[in-house]
Design a protein around this motif. Structure first.
Motif, mmCIF file in Angstrom:
data_model
loop_
_atom_site.group_PDB
_atom_site.id
_atom_site.type_symbol
_atom_site.label_atom_id
_atom_site.label_comp_id
_atom_site.label_asym_id
_atom_site.label_seq_id
_atom_site.Cartn_x
_atom_site.Cartn_y
_atom_site.Cartn_z
ATOM 1 N N CYS A 164 35.143 42.075 42.139
ATOM 2 C CA CYS A 164 35.092 41.365 40.859
ATOM 3 C C CYS A 164 34.777 39.885 41.091
ATOM 4 C CB CYS A 164 36.436 41.512 40.145
ATOM 5 S SG CYS A 164 36.483 40.783 38.498
ATOM 6 N N PRO A 165 33.949 39.273 40.230
ATOM 7 C CA PRO A 165 33.561 37.872 40.433
ATOM 8 C C PRO A 165 34.713 36.865 40.393
ATOM 9 C CG PRO A 165 32.556 38.754 38.420
ATOM 10 C CD PRO A 165 33.291 39.871 39.075
ATOM 11 N N CYS A 166 35.867 37.245 39.858
ATOM 12 C CA CYS A 166 36.986 36.303 39.796
ATOM 13 C C CYS A 166 37.681 36.150 41.142
ATOM 14 C CB CYS A 166 37.996 36.744 38.736
ATOM 15 S SG CYS A 166 38.947 38.191 39.216
ATOM 16 N N GLY A 167 37.320 36.973 42.108
ATOM 17 C CA GLY A 167 37.938 36.874 43.434
ATOM 18 C C GLY A 167 39.382 37.308 43.460
ATOM 19 N N PRO A 168 39.694 38.548 43.017
ATOM 20 C CA PRO A 168 41.098 38.966 43.021
ATOM 21 C C PRO A 168 41.655 39.025 44.438
ATOM 22 C CG PRO A 168 39.684 40.864 42.657
ATOM 23 C CD PRO A 168 38.798 39.643 42.642
ATOM 24 N N THR A 169 42.917 38.677 44.568
ATOM 25 C CA THR A 169 43.573 38.759 45.864
ATOM 26 C C THR A 169 44.351 40.057 45.946
ATOM 27 O OG1 THR A 169 45.448 37.519 44.996
ATOM 28 C CG2 THR A 169 43.779 36.262 46.166
ATOM 29 N N GLY A 170 44.322 40.699 47.091
ATOM 30 C CA GLY A 170 45.049 41.940 47.296
ATOM 31 C C GLY A 170 46.322 41.699 48.078
ATOM 32 N N LYS A 171 47.373 42.404 47.686
ATOM 33 C CA LYS A 171 48.656 42.299 48.386
ATOM 34 C C LYS A 171 49.157 43.701 48.665
ATOM 35 C CE LYS A 171 53.301 40.449 48.050
ATOM 36 N NZ LYS A 171 54.276 39.740 47.234
#
Length: 60
Positions: free
Chosen positions: A22-29
């Motif tokens: 996604c263009p918003c740059g989601p961070t994964g945890k």
């Protein structure tokens, strides 16, 4: 089996894909089981481009 959850803002100025691309740059945890320390899933939290009031979580 690993679970993946995306938490996306609904009232943002752009649409958010259910993807780590996604263009918003989601961070994964990673989410782990405390008893076994095994990773059981990942939560991708999408970043709103302006303050958002409505959010949605969906699993794949």
């Amino acid at each position: 089996m690993q679970k993946i959850v995306h938490v996306r803002p609904l009232d943002d100025v752009i649409g958010h894909e259910e993807s780590h691309e996604c263009p918003c740059g989601p961070t994964g945890k990673g989410v782990s089981n405390p008893a076994t320390e095994k990773v059981v899933g990942v939560i991708f939290h999408h970043h709103g481009l302006h303050p958002c009031h409505e959010w949605e979580a969906s699993s794949l």
